[in-house]
Design an enzyme around this catalytic site. Structure first.
Site, mmCIF file in Angstrom:
data_model
loop_
_atom_site.group_PDB
_atom_site.id
_atom_site.type_symbol
_atom_site.label_atom_id
_atom_site.label_comp_id
_atom_site.label_asym_id
_atom_site.label_seq_id
_atom_site.Cartn_x
_atom_site.Cartn_y
_atom_site.Cartn_z
ATOM 1 N N HIS A 155 -12.289 16.333 -5.676
ATOM 2 C CA HIS A 155 -12.668 17.327 -6.698
ATOM 3 C C HIS A 155 -11.597 18.403 -6.854
ATOM 4 O O HIS A 155 -11.912 19.544 -7.195
ATOM 5 C CB HIS A 155 -14.005 18.001 -6.374
ATOM 6 C CG HIS A 155 -15.089 17.061 -5.961
ATOM 7 N ND1 HIS A 155 -15.973 16.495 -6.856
ATOM 8 C CD2 HIS A 155 -15.414 16.553 -4.741
ATOM 9 C CE1 HIS A 155 -16.802 15.699 -6.201
ATOM 10 N NE2 HIS A 155 -16.476 15.712 -4.923
ATOM 11 N N SER A 276 13.674 26.386 -19.921
ATOM 12 C CA SER A 276 12.981 26.870 -21.114
ATOM 13 C C SER A 276 14.005 27.568 -21.995
ATOM 14 O O SER A 276 14.957 28.167 -21.500
ATOM 15 C CB SER A 276 11.882 27.837 -20.685
ATOM 16 O OG SER A 276 11.647 28.787 -21.702
ATOM 17 N N LYS A 282 12.405 29.699 -15.774
ATOM 18 C CA LYS A 282 11.576 28.488 -15.713
ATOM 19 C C LYS A 282 12.327 27.205 -15.433
ATOM 20 O O LYS A 282 13.464 27.021 -15.821
ATOM 21 C CB LYS A 282 10.806 28.333 -17.024
ATOM 22 C CG LYS A 282 9.714 29.360 -17.134
ATOM 23 C CD LYS A 282 8.647 28.936 -18.087
ATOM 24 C CE LYS A 282 7.832 27.788 -17.546
ATOM 25 N NZ LYS A 282 6.841 27.360 -18.518
ATOM 26 N N GLU A 289 5.681 15.116 -17.452
ATOM 27 C CA GLU A 289 4.818 15.429 -18.612
ATOM 28 C C GLU A 289 4.971 14.370 -19.703
ATOM 29 O O GLU A 289 3.994 13.952 -20.315
ATOM 30 C CB GLU A 289 5.167 16.811 -19.177
ATOM 31 C CG GLU A 289 4.643 17.936 -18.305
ATOM 32 C CD GLU A 289 5.099 19.309 -18.795
ATOM 33 O OE1 GLU A 289 4.302 20.243 -18.732
ATOM 34 O OE2 GLU A 289 6.264 19.454 -19.219
#
Ligand code: ARG
Length: 461
Positions: A155, A276, A282, A289
């Site tokens: 979970h 980024s 970043k 992804e």
């Protein structure tokens, strides 16, 4: 001029001509179309339907087209409609009227089915080797991280500590199933429809087994209608490919989570991450992804093929032309994602030992082991479970962890706690203690590593 043009008085509307054409994508089948046509021509020569000399000249002409294509001379032209027509037309230009004999006893309906099946068998073999490469990359990571501990989750809540090797081995298992599924699919792709002609077979004395063997097929279709209208294998292939993408996207998702500041289990290397355009601090996990995102198009192809096939009357229908882009894109997507994931595993992940060990030390994930400790002192599990629940609640109210309780406090909770309870709380001991078969105990994981080493790295040793 169309191969079928005599029947028609007027030419096609130019938009419809483009709409109807598949050559912009089915030119990808050129190699297989040439292989299929060569085998067909040889069969026509062998059975005496054309002379052996004619068969030889056709074969030579087809090899010339192969060479011309590799030199960029023979290129797709949408006026040719599809790859099959383009090849036949070029052959007729090269050989004159003899080129027109190639299509004897054959239809584009059995031809396209043959090409696509040949193409897919070859690509499945290729996917199998990419899957194996990913298994090897995961294996190498696993082998180096037997004693690296990582929190295990259910979970997405901390559950019990694990050997990181065990985690990677789980993915090796999944990919093992993907390989076996694709090999099952391959058995049903590996059937030759050639000779079914348009739908009913032919009156010419063809030899279907001969062409099938030449092309390396294991079997031929028993029913000519089924041969030209079966697209089950495209659905099976995209279904198996979808599961590959499910597995890749689960792994991708974990890498994305692990690389977030919240987890900080892994940092992505410069070779495998991107920046980024606005936020200078970043480092983005674009590769996992993209893999996660691309799963959608493969699932879409599966849905598309199911819908395309449903409710079609016998036998061939032009709807089938739609199967190609789905299959081609599925193959390309899965093979690119497998390569990208293999690179990511090989050179993209720097595990942060410090955060990992802090993570396994700073939670209640050894609670089950405290309960097991009580079980070993003959306390029924349900009762032990309640006792440990109480201990966790006490710790939470004092804002401490299990390892911070003193022996006195342990004894106050239950008299059977002894000094050895502290050893039970050490994550490495907890992991080592999971001795059941298939568990994360170091010895069990070592067994699994040995099994996979034998399968992937040094077979037959
Ligand atoms: N381009 C067609 C396809 O992909 C080839 C078969 C055409 N057959 C026909 N009867 N029009 O399905």
């Amino acid at each position: 001029m169309k191969t079928w043009s005599e029947r028609f008085e007027e030419g096609l509307n130019p938009f419809i001509e483009r709409f109807n054409a598949s050559i912009s994508f089915d030119f990808l089948l050129l190699e297989e179309d040439l292989d299929g046509s060569i085998a067909h021509a040889q069969m026509l020569g062998k059975t005496g339907i054309i002379s052996p000399e004619e068969a030889f000249q056709i074969e030579t002409g087809l090899e010339t087209i192969r060479r011309e294509a590799s030199q960029g001379i023979f290129k797709p032209d949408f006026l040719d409609e599809d790859v099959h027509t383009a090849v036949e037309k070029r052959l007729t230009t090269l050989l004159g009227p003899l080129g027109k004999k190639l299509h004897t006893g054959r239809s584009r309906n059995d031809q396209v089915g043959t090409d696509l099946r040949l193409w897919l068998c070859r690509r499945i073999d290729d996917l199998d080797s990419h899957l194996k490469c990913l298994q090897i990359a995961l294996f190498n990571k696993a082998e180096r991280n037997l004693f690296t501990l990582i929190p295990g989750y259910t979970h997405l809540q901390r559950a019990q500590p694990l050997s990181l090797a065990h985690h990677f081995l789980a993915y090796i298992e999944m990919i093992g199933r993907d390989r076996s599924r694709l090999s099952d699919v391959r058995e049903r792709v590996d059937i030759c429809p050639l000779g079914a002609a348009a739908l009913a077979g032919t009156s010419l004395p063809i030899d279907r087994v001969y062409t099938a063997k030449k092309l390396g097929f294991s079997n031929i279709y028993s029913n000519s209608l089924d041969a030209v209208s079966d697209r089950d294998f495209t659905v099976e292939f995209t279904a198996a490919a979808s599961l590959v993408m499910v597995h890749l996207s689960r792994l991708a998702e974990e890498i994305i989570l692990w690389s977030s500041e919240e987890f900080s289990f892994v940092s992505l290397t410069d070779r495998c991450s991107t920046g980024s355009s606005l936020m200078p601090q970043k480092k983005n996990p674009d590769v996992p992804e993209l893999i996660r995102g691309k799963s959608g198009r493969v699932f879409g192809h599966l849905q598309g093929l199911l819908t395309m096939s449903k409710g079609l009357p016998m036998a061939y229908n032009k709807d089938f032309q739609e199967d190609k882009e789905a299959i081609f894109d599925t193959y390309k997507t899965v093979s690119d994602c497998l390569k990208a994931m293999t690179i990511l595993i090989d050179e993209g992940l720097d595990f942060c030992e410090k955060s990992l060990s802090e993570a396994v030390e700073s939670d209640f994930s050894t609670a089950t082991d405290v309960a097991d400790y009580l079980v070993s002192k003959n306390i029924p599990f349900r009762e032990a479970y309640q006792i440990v629940g109480r201990i966790v609640r006490i710790c939470l109210s004092k804002e401490i962890l299990l390892k911070d309780l003193t022996l006195k406090e342990w004894k106050e909770i239950h008299s059977c706690f002894e000094k050895d309870i502290f050893e039970k709380l050490i994550p490495a001991n907890v992991v080592a203690g999971r001795i059941s078969e298939g568990g994360t105990g170091f010895n069990r994981v070592q067994e699994q590593l040995a099994k996979w080493r034998n399968e992937l790295i040094s077979p037959n040793q």
